[in-house]
Design a protein around this motif. Structure first.
Motif, PDB file in Angstrom:
ATOM      1  N   TYR A 150     -11.272  44.183 -36.914  1.00  0.00           N
ATOM      2  CA  TYR A 150     -11.929  45.447 -36.628  1.00  0.00           C
ATOM      3  C   TYR A 150     -13.431  45.257 -36.429  1.00  0.00           C
ATOM      4  O   TYR A 150     -14.084  44.532 -37.172  1.00  0.00           O
ATOM      5  N   TYR A 151     -13.954  45.928 -35.417  1.00  0.00           N
ATOM      6  CA  TYR A 151     -15.397  46.048 -35.196  1.00  0.00           C
ATOM      7  C   TYR A 151     -15.700  47.499 -34.853  1.00  0.00           C
ATOM      8  O   TYR A 151     -14.883  48.187 -34.231  1.00  0.00           O
ATOM      9  N   ARG A 152     -16.858  47.944 -35.240  1.00  0.00           N
ATOM     10  CA  ARG A 152     -17.303  49.268 -34.818  1.00  0.00           C
ATOM     11  C   ARG A 152     -17.299  49.328 -33.290  1.00  0.00           C
ATOM     12  O   ARG A 152     -17.751  48.391 -32.639  1.00  0.00           O
ATOM     13  N   PRO A 153     -16.767  50.402 -32.685  1.00  0.00           N
ATOM     14  CA  PRO A 153     -16.746  50.483 -31.220  1.00  0.00           C
ATOM     15  C   PRO A 153     -18.126  50.228 -30.609  1.00  0.00           C
ATOM     16  O   PRO A 153     -19.126  50.811 -31.028  1.00  0.00           O
ATOM     17  N   GLU A 167     -18.276  50.805 -24.623  1.00  0.00           N
ATOM     18  CA  GLU A 167     -17.417  49.629 -24.793  1.00  0.00           C
ATOM     19  C   GLU A 167     -17.713  48.534 -23.765  1.00  0.00           C
ATOM     20  O   GLU A 167     -16.857  47.687 -23.496  1.00  0.00           O
ATOM     21  N   VAL A 168     -18.893  48.515 -23.202  1.00  0.00           N
ATOM     22  CA  VAL A 168     -19.259  47.495 -22.214  1.00  0.00           C
ATOM     23  C   VAL A 168     -19.027  46.092 -22.754  1.00  0.00           C
ATOM     24  O   VAL A 168     -18.519  45.215 -22.047  1.00  0.00           O
ATOM     25  N   VAL A 169     -19.371  45.850 -24.010  1.00  0.00           N
ATOM     26  CA  VAL A 169     -19.232  44.500 -24.597  1.00  0.00           C
ATOM     27  C   VAL A 169     -17.791  44.023 -24.504  1.00  0.00           C
ATOM     28  O   VAL A 169     -17.508  42.862 -24.169  1.00  0.00           O
ATOM     29  N   MET A 170     -16.861  44.902 -24.805  1.00  0.00           N
ATOM     30  CA  MET A 170     -15.448  44.554 -24.790  1.00  0.00           C
ATOM     31  C   MET A 170     -14.999  44.151 -23.388  1.00  0.00           C
ATOM     32  O   MET A 170     -14.299  43.151 -23.198  1.00  0.00           O
ATOM     33  N   HIS A 171     -15.390  44.920 -22.391  1.00  0.00           N
ATOM     34  CA  HIS A 171     -15.029  44.596 -21.007  1.00  0.00           C
ATOM     35  C   HIS A 171     -15.673  43.285 -20.580  1.00  0.00           C
ATOM     36  O   HIS A 171     -15.027  42.434 -19.967  1.00  0.00           O
ATOM     37  N   ARG A 172     -16.947  43.120 -20.913  1.00  0.00           N
ATOM     38  CA  ARG A 172     -17.648  41.885 -20.574  1.00  0.00           C
ATOM     39  C   ARG A 172     -16.937  40.662 -21.165  1.00  0.00           C
ATOM     40  O   ARG A 172     -16.770  39.638 -20.497  1.00  0.00           O
TER      41      ARG A 172
END
Length: 205
Positions: A131-134, A74-79
């Motif tokens: 919704y997006y794939r994790p 989930e790096v993208v989400m945190h970024r």
């Protein structure tokens, strides 16, 4: 004891607290904090209840993995949340029960501001992104846009992500969001008395 050592301990202790109280199960959820050289993050497939402070992922300022085990997918989400909220020092992503249930409902307009603590910790409202794939890179723009509206974002069919000025603040806000979703479920179908616009403005002022 260095600041990074203290942060590693805090990630481990607060992660265990969230796990023990049912805010995350199995290997669900992840945590990140800023450090001078980049970010500390919980590793992929790790349980918040069984973290080792010496076995956290380290990423540099460009989000490249530089030390420790492989970071959460989930790096993208945190970024995206750090980009949306440059003042944030920590981010918590949970699959807590009521927020996740709320994220699966069709046509919801958002959790209402039923208590002052919801407003003080999360702002006027908490937006929901599609919704997006994790781990999907495509989610970045939507989360950045939503994160600029407030420190909390609901992820459709997934859970929540919450930013804070400290890790403790992020955890407190994530817990407040879960309890607010629970209240919304308990009051469903009954006449409620959300805070008025002037009451919200007073809390945010």
């Amino acid at each position: 004891m260095t600041d990074e050592h203290l942060l590693r301990q805090q990630i481990t202790e607060l992660g265990a607290s969230l796990f023990q109280r049912g805010f995350s199960v199995g290997s669900a959820g992840n945590i990140s904090v800023r450090i001078p050289e980049g970010y500390l993050m919980t590793p992929t497939n790790s349980s918040l209840g069984r973290l080792d402070p010496q076995s956290l992922s380290v990423l540099n300022e460009d989000w490249e993995h530089v030390d420790g085990p492989r970071p959460s997918k989930e790096v993208v989400m945190h970024r995206a949340m750090y980009e949306a909220r440059p003042e944030a020092q920590a981010i918590v992503h949970l699959h807590s029960t009521y927020v996740t249930a709320y994220s699966c409902l069709a046509g919801e307009e958002g959790i209402p501001p039923l208590t002052p603590y919801f407003v003080m910790r999360l702002g006027r409202d908490v937006p929901t992104v599609p919704y997006y794939r994790p781990g999907a890179a495509e989610m970045l723009d939507d989360i950045v846009a939503a994160g600029r509206r407030g420190p909390g974002v609901i992820l459709s069919n997934h859970g929540s992500i919450v930013a804070g000025s400290t890790l403790e603040d992020a955890v407190n806000a994530a817990e407040e969001l879960e309890v607010s979703a629970q209240l919304a479920f308990l009051l469903e179908g009954r006449a409620t008395r959300p805070l008025t616009e002037s009451q919200v403005a007073d809390l945010l002022g």
